[in-house]
Design a protein around this motif. Structure first.
Motif, PDB file in Angstrom:
ATOM      1  N   GLU A 298       0.832  -1.206   0.000  1.00 12.78           N
ATOM      2  CA  GLU A 298       0.000   0.000   0.000  1.00 12.78           C
ATOM      3  C   GLU A 298       0.868   1.258   0.000  1.00 12.78           C
ATOM      4  OE1 GLU A 298      -2.967   0.077   3.103  1.00 12.78           O
ATOM      5  OE2 GLU A 298      -3.548  -1.996   2.637  1.00 12.78           O
ATOM      6  N   TYR A 299       1.865   1.291   0.877  1.00 14.38           N
ATOM      7  CA  TYR A 299       2.731   2.471   0.975  1.00 14.38           C
ATOM      8  C   TYR A 299       3.515   2.716  -0.319  1.00 14.38           C
ATOM      9  CZ  TYR A 299       2.180   3.555   5.950  1.00 14.38           C
ATOM     10  OH  TYR A 299       1.690   3.971   7.150  1.00 14.38           O
ATOM     11  N   PHE A 300       3.952   1.604  -0.966  1.00 17.11           N
ATOM     12  CA  PHE A 300       4.839   1.747  -2.119  1.00 17.11           C
ATOM     13  C   PHE A 300       4.088   1.823  -3.451  1.00 17.11           C
ATOM     14  CE2 PHE A 300       7.951   0.333   1.009  1.00 17.11           C
ATOM     15  CZ  PHE A 300       9.043   1.140   0.706  1.00 17.11           C
ATOM     16  N   ALA A 301       2.743   1.793  -3.404  1.00 22.55           N
ATOM     17  CA  ALA A 301       1.992   1.952  -4.655  1.00 22.55           C
ATOM     18  C   ALA A 301       2.425   3.285  -5.272  1.00 22.55           C
ATOM     19  CB  ALA A 301       0.504   1.951  -4.364  1.00 22.55           C
ATOM     20  N   GLY A 302       2.745   3.309  -6.539  1.00 18.86           N
ATOM     21  CA  GLY A 302       3.240   4.538  -7.170  1.00 18.86           C
ATOM     22  C   GLY A 302       4.749   4.591  -7.259  1.00 18.86           C
ATOM     23  N   TYR A 303       5.433   3.583  -6.676  1.00 17.83           N
ATOM     24  CA  TYR A 303       6.905   3.550  -6.722  1.00 17.83           C
ATOM     25  C   TYR A 303       7.438   2.475  -7.675  1.00 17.83           C
ATOM     26  CZ  TYR A 303       7.243   6.993  -3.033  1.00 17.83           C
ATOM     27  OH  TYR A 303       7.160   8.166  -2.316  1.00 17.83           O
ATOM     28  N   MET A 304       6.569   1.927  -8.538  1.00 12.88           N
ATOM     29  CA  MET A 304       7.060   0.946  -9.506  1.00 12.88           C
ATOM     30  C   MET A 304       7.872   1.649 -10.596  1.00 12.88           C
ATOM     31  SD  MET A 304       5.075  -1.374 -12.319  1.00 12.88           S
ATOM     32  CE  MET A 304       4.110  -2.418 -11.258  1.00 12.88           C
ATOM     33  N   VAL A 305       9.010   1.067 -10.965  1.00 11.76           N
ATOM     34  CA  VAL A 305       9.776   1.590 -12.100  1.00 11.76           C
ATOM     35  C   VAL A 305       9.191   0.946 -13.359  1.00 11.76           C
ATOM     36  CG1 VAL A 305      12.024   1.812 -13.181  1.00 11.76           C
ATOM     37  CG2 VAL A 305      11.841   1.887 -10.683  1.00 11.76           C
ATOM     38  N   ASP A 306       8.458   1.755 -14.125  1.00 16.20           N
ATOM     39  CA  ASP A 306       7.881   1.282 -15.386  1.00 16.20           C
ATOM     40  C   ASP A 306       8.437   2.135 -16.529  1.00 16.20           C
ATOM     41  OD1 ASP A 306       6.574   3.674 -15.060  1.00 16.20           O
ATOM     42  OD2 ASP A 306       4.609   2.796 -14.643  1.00 16.20           O
ATOM     43  N   ALA A 307       7.980   1.871 -17.736  1.00 21.58           N
ATOM     44  CA  ALA A 307       8.536   2.564 -18.914  1.00 21.58           C
ATOM     45  C   ALA A 307       8.292   4.072 -18.828  1.00 21.58           C
ATOM     46  CB  ALA A 307       7.923   1.990 -20.180  1.00 21.58           C
ATOM     47  N   ARG A 308       7.149   4.443 -18.268  1.00 21.23           N
ATOM     48  CA  ARG A 308       6.834   5.878 -18.148  1.00 21.23           C
ATOM     49  C   ARG A 308       7.846   6.572 -17.244  1.00 21.23           C
ATOM     50  NH1 ARG A 308       5.172   8.748 -14.488  1.00 21.23           N
ATOM     51  NH2 ARG A 308       4.812   6.941 -13.114  1.00 21.23           N
TER      52      ARG A 308
ATOM     53  N   HIS B 232      10.703  -8.634  -7.708  1.00 18.41           N
ATOM     54  CA  HIS B 232       9.275  -8.947  -7.653  1.00 18.41           C
ATOM     55  C   HIS B 232       8.643  -8.189  -8.818  1.00 18.41           C
ATOM     56  CE1 HIS B 232       9.305 -10.099  -3.092  1.00 18.41           C
ATOM     57  NE2 HIS B 232      10.051 -10.882  -3.843  1.00 18.41           N
ATOM     58  N   ARG B 233       8.606  -8.869  -9.956  1.00 20.19           N
ATOM     59  CA  ARG B 233       8.072  -8.248 -11.174  1.00 20.19           C
ATOM     60  C   ARG B 233       6.609  -7.862 -10.965  1.00 20.19           C
ATOM     61  NH1 ARG B 233      10.662 -10.138 -16.133  1.00 20.19           N
ATOM     62  NH2 ARG B 233      12.797 -10.769 -15.625  1.00 20.19           N
ATOM     63  N   GLY B 234       6.249  -6.687 -11.437  1.00 19.94           N
ATOM     64  CA  GLY B 234       4.879  -6.214 -11.247  1.00 19.94           C
ATOM     65  C   GLY B 234       4.695  -5.467  -9.935  1.00 19.94           C
ATOM     66  N   GLU B 235       5.733  -5.455  -9.088  1.00 19.22           N
ATOM     67  CA  GLU B 235       5.690  -4.627  -7.872  1.00 19.22           C
ATOM     68  C   GLU B 235       6.671  -3.466  -8.059  1.00 19.22           C
ATOM     69  OE1 GLU B 235       5.977  -6.759  -4.172  1.00 19.22           O
ATOM     70  OE2 GLU B 235       4.428  -8.173  -4.787  1.00 19.22           O
ATOM     71  N   GLU B 236       7.938  -3.646  -7.660  1.00 19.72           N
ATOM     72  CA  GLU B 236       8.873  -2.511  -7.767  1.00 19.72           C
ATOM     73  C   GLU B 236       9.358  -2.263  -9.195  1.00 19.72           C
ATOM     74  OE1 GLU B 236       9.708  -5.362  -6.377  1.00 19.72           O
ATOM     75  OE2 GLU B 236      11.626  -6.027  -7.199  1.00 19.72           O
ATOM     76  N   VAL B 237       9.196  -3.254 -10.091  1.00 19.19           N
ATOM     77  CA  VAL B 237       9.634  -3.055 -11.476  1.00 19.19           C
ATOM     78  C   VAL B 237       8.687  -3.768 -12.429  1.00 19.19           C
ATOM     79  CG1 VAL B 237      11.257  -5.030 -11.401  1.00 19.19           C
ATOM     80  CG2 VAL B 237      11.599  -3.206 -13.085  1.00 19.19           C
TER      81      VAL B 237
END
Ligand code: CP
Length: 308
Positions: free
Chosen positions: A238-248, A266-271
């Protein structure tokens, strides 16, 4: 560095870090060497491992030495036997101990009572061997450390601690974006700022991932829940939602930026898959560099003077 412990990355001065990186590059080029014939390393692990365990084992083999792995139930640090007694006994058999512990105090107790060098193979506090491989990877990919901007997105954990300190001592510009509750520990931040001041680097702490990666040369992330924190996993998500490293997010960094992760991911979480499997990702070169950096460390700590 002969005979020295490595508990924190700050146990290594900037010129020694440079020596390790140059030695690692040389050993990577030259392949197998016979620098540690007759030497034995004991791996004492309280937690699981793929990279650290295998890379230390192969490093000793490549250098002509031997390695013994002691799994958590075999040693029972602090349960079957005190860390002090384990250290005293192992010192009679082996030439070096690399330990992965839950608490940094366990590692400190091992180091205080061992008469052989003790290397931190990850504790709750730091992961200095990972930081050595990380610096080697940045050096290879960017041609330098000084002046390189590295943005860490996520938890201010053991990996972030060692990375921030290694970057600071190397004259890099370190930024970290984390939720307010999960930033770098205050004492690590203060120490990193002191080191950066001396090296010409900088340390910036923020909450916005976009601000952290803007024009960065390196984007780095790690799991949101480290080993031993599994009971916090749902709260951390919950706290880290918005902290994923994605293409954007990667698109905010420099076009030639590299993506780093110490793994496991953990694919789909932090990256996102698109980043870790994408053209900017160097995560498997980084994982390979665990081997080369640790070969250099072992050669300098255990080898004959100037042998490396
Ligand atoms: N990065 C790292 O330390 O990996 P392991 O936990 O698999 O050793």
């Amino acid at each position: 560095m002969r005979g020295r412990d490595l508990i924190s990355i700050t146990d290594i001065a900037s010129e020694e870090l440079e020596d390790i990186l140059q030695t690692a590059l040389g050993l990577k080029d030259r392949g197998r060497q016979t620098l540690l014939v007759g030497k034995t390393l004991a791996l004492v692990f309280e937690k699981p491992s793929l990279r650290t365990r295998v890379s230390f084992h192969v490093a000793m083999r490549h250098l002509g030495g031997d390695c013994i792995y002691l799994s958590p139930p075999e040693v029972g640090l602090g349960e079957r036997e005190t860390p002090a007694d384990v250290a005293r006994v192992l010192s009679r058999y082996v030439d070096c101990v690399a330990a992965r512990t839950f608490k940094t105090e366990t590692l400190s107790e091992l180091a205080a009572h061992a008469s052989v060098p003790v290397i931190n193979a990850l504790s709750d506090r730091e992961h200095p061997c990972q930081a050595l491989a990380d610096m080697l990877t940045v050096r290879e990919k960017k041609g330098r450390l000084r002046g390189v901007t590295i943005a860490f997105i996520g938890d201010g954990n053991n990996v972030a601690n060692s990375l921030s300190l290694a970057a600071a001592v190397s004259g890099m510009h370190f930024r970290i974006a984390s939720p307010e509750e999960y930033g770098l520990p205050q004492d690590v931040r203060v120490r990193a700022e002191e080191l950066a001041k001396a090296s010409g680097g900088s340390v910036r702490v923020m909450h916005d991932p976009g601000e952290a990666v803007a024009d960065a040369d390196v984007v780095y992330t790690d799991v949101w829940t480290s080993m031993g924190q599994e009971h916090e996993a749902s709260q951390r998500k919950e706290y880290f939602a918005g902290y994923m490293v994605d293409a954007r997010l990667m698109a905010e960094a420099r076009p030639d930026a590299i993506f780093m992760h110490d793994l496991p991911a953990h694919r789909g979480e932090e990256v996102a898959d698109e980043v870790i499997d994408g053209p900017q990702s160097v995560v498997f070169d980084q994982a390979e560099n665990r081997l080369h950096a640790q070969k250099a460390l072992l050669a300098l700590v255990l080898g004959d003077e100037n042998a490396a």
